[in-house]
Scaffold this motif. Sequence first.
Motif, short mmCIF file in Angstrom:
data_model
loop_
_atom_site.label_atom_id
_atom_site.label_comp_id
_atom_site.label_asym_id
_atom_site.label_seq_id
_atom_site.Cartn_x
_atom_site.Cartn_y
_atom_site.Cartn_z
N PHE A 83 0.52 -1.38 0.20
CA PHE A 83 -0.07 -0.09 0.11
C PHE A 83 0.40 1.45 -0.32
CE2 PHE A 83 -1.76 3.94 2.59
CZ PHE A 83 -3.19 3.38 1.51
N SER A 84 0.48 2.45 -0.55
CA SER A 84 1.20 3.77 -0.75
C SER A 84 0.10 4.99 -0.56
CB SER A 84 2.09 3.77 -2.19
OG SER A 84 2.02 4.97 -2.38
N GLU A 85 -0.27 5.24 0.23
CA GLU A 85 -0.70 6.72 0.47
C GLU A 85 -0.78 7.16 -0.88
OE1 GLU A 85 -2.25 10.37 3.60
OE2 GLU A 85 -1.13 8.31 4.30
N SER A 86 0.06 7.44 -0.80
CA SER A 86 0.09 8.97 -1.85
C SER A 86 0.07 8.22 -3.72
CB SER A 86 1.63 9.26 -2.62
OG SER A 86 2.70 8.59 -2.96
N LEU A 87 -0.08 7.18 -3.91
CA LEU A 87 -0.47 6.53 -4.55
C LEU A 87 -1.88 5.91 -5.09
CD1 LEU A 87 1.82 3.53 -5.93
CD2 LEU A 87 1.67 5.97 -7.50
N GLY A 88 -2.47 5.80 -3.79
CA GLY A 88 -3.80 5.72 -3.19
C GLY A 88 -3.85 7.12 -3.25
N ARG A 89 -4.03 8.10 -3.01
CA ARG A 89 -4.43 9.50 -3.70
C ARG A 89 -4.49 9.89 -5.13
NH1 ARG A 89 -5.81 12.61 1.05
NH2 ARG A 89 -4.15 11.83 2.78
N SER A 90 -3.58 9.35 -5.20
CA SER A 90 -3.35 9.67 -6.61
C SER A 90 -4.56 8.99 -7.32
CB SER A 90 -1.99 9.28 -7.47
OG SER A 90 -2.07 9.43 -8.84
N VAL A 91 -4.73 7.24 -7.46
CA VAL A 91 -5.98 6.46 -7.98
C VAL A 91 -7.09 7.49 -7.88
CG1 VAL A 91 -6.77 3.89 -8.03
CG2 VAL A 91 -3.91 4.99 -8.72
N ILE A 92 -7.71 8.02 -6.42
CA ILE A 92 -8.60 7.82 -6.11
C ILE A 92 -9.04 9.53 -7.32
CG2 ILE A 92 -10.28 9.81 -4.22
CD1 ILE A 92 -8.65 7.04 -2.22
N ALA A 93 -8.09 10.45 -7.29
CA ALA A 93 -7.95 11.41 -7.95
C ALA A 93 -8.11 11.55 -9.00
CB ALA A 93 -7.02 12.69 -7.37
N SER A 94 -7.36 10.41 -9.88
CA SER A 94 -7.74 9.61 -11.41
C SER A 94 -9.21 9.43 -11.66
CB SER A 94 -6.93 9.15 -11.65
OG SER A 94 -5.19 9.72 -11.69
N LEU A 95 -9.08 8.92 -10.75
CA LEU A 95 -10.39 7.80 -11.26
C LEU A 95 -11.91 8.53 -11.03
CD1 LEU A 95 -10.31 4.69 -9.55
CD2 LEU A 95 -10.31 4.86 -11.95
N ALA A 96 -11.87 9.17 -9.60
CA ALA A 96 -12.98 10.24 -9.44
C ALA A 96 -13.00 11.29 -9.85
CB ALA A 96 -12.91 10.73 -7.89
N GLY A 97 -12.14 11.69 -10.25
CA GLY A 97 -11.76 13.00 -11.07
C GLY A 97 -12.62 12.75 -12.80
N GLY A 98 -12.29 11.40 -13.12
CA GLY A 98 -12.32 11.32 -14.70
C GLY A 98 -14.25 10.77 -15.09
N VAL A 99 -15.12 10.99 -13.66
CA VAL A 99 -16.74 10.56 -13.86
C VAL A 99 -17.08 11.76 -14.54
CG1 VAL A 99 -18.46 9.81 -12.91
CG2 VAL A 99 -15.90 8.42 -12.71
N VAL A 130 -24.79 10.44 -1.57
CA VAL A 130 -25.18 9.71 -2.53
C VAL A 130 -23.37 9.77 -3.65
CG1 VAL A 130 -26.56 9.06 -4.68
CG2 VAL A 130 -27.31 9.70 -3.05
N ILE A 131 -22.55 10.74 -4.43
CA ILE A 131 -21.09 11.00 -4.49
C ILE A 131 -21.00 10.15 -4.15
CG2 ILE A 131 -20.24 12.50 -5.70
CD1 ILE A 131 -22.74 14.19 -6.24
N ALA A 132 -20.27 10.94 -2.66
CA ALA A 132 -19.51 10.00 -1.74
C ALA A 132 -19.95 8.52 -1.54
CB ALA A 132 -19.87 10.56 -0.85
N GLY A 133 -20.84 7.69 -1.45
CA GLY A 133 -20.89 6.58 -1.43
C GLY A 133 -20.27 5.67 -2.22
N ALA A 134 -20.76 5.98 -3.52
CA ALA A 134 -20.67 5.48 -5.17
C ALA A 134 -19.63 5.50 -5.84
CB ALA A 134 -21.45 6.86 -5.87
N THR A 135 -18.29 6.95 -5.47
CA THR A 135 -17.49 6.95 -5.48
C THR A 135 -16.27 6.03 -4.55
OG1 THR A 135 -17.54 9.36 -5.98
CG2 THR A 135 -15.14 8.06 -5.23
#
Length: 195
Positions: A83-99, A130-135
Amino acid sequence: MAAQTAASEAPAPAAAPADSPTTAGPTPDSVGRDLVAENMIKDYVLAAVAASIVPVPLFDIAAVVAIELRMIQKLSELYGKPFSESLGRSVIASLAGGVVGYGAGMAVAVSLTKLIPGVGWMLGMVSLPVIAGATTYAIGRVFVKHYENGGDIFNLSADAMRAYYKQQFEKGKALAAKVKARKEAAAVDDVAAAH
């Protein structure tokens, strides 16, 4: 008779090991892990919905991201992945930002509506849970799928998982709406019981 005795004394063939290629389907361990992962994701969806109700703009989003990071960490532990927190943040931003329509910008905008006296807080309360739960649900499902396919956080491509994320986001919206409705019903019951 002697042939029958010899056959009955012959050792039984050894069973194939559980990880042998002759074993079909998921192993009991993987099925159990899948159930644990699914329940874990649902627990974090519940936490994200609850955190998004916080009336402080932007704090709600920070809390949801922290919840999602913790979920990724726990899923990583469950699957024996780093696990990497910085990569986790990056993936969250990439996925959530792309919808489209429900990206990070939309969540921030909805969170900021809580600054508008009266109606703003109500608008934020209606859509942000709803957005938070779905994400949260979609991110959890992306990591489970990636981990089950042998990947880890270091080789997860948000671009490659975007279509799956969007599909899971839609499922997550339905789940989050149910969670939100249950929380609202429980709150009404609590108020009624207090009177």
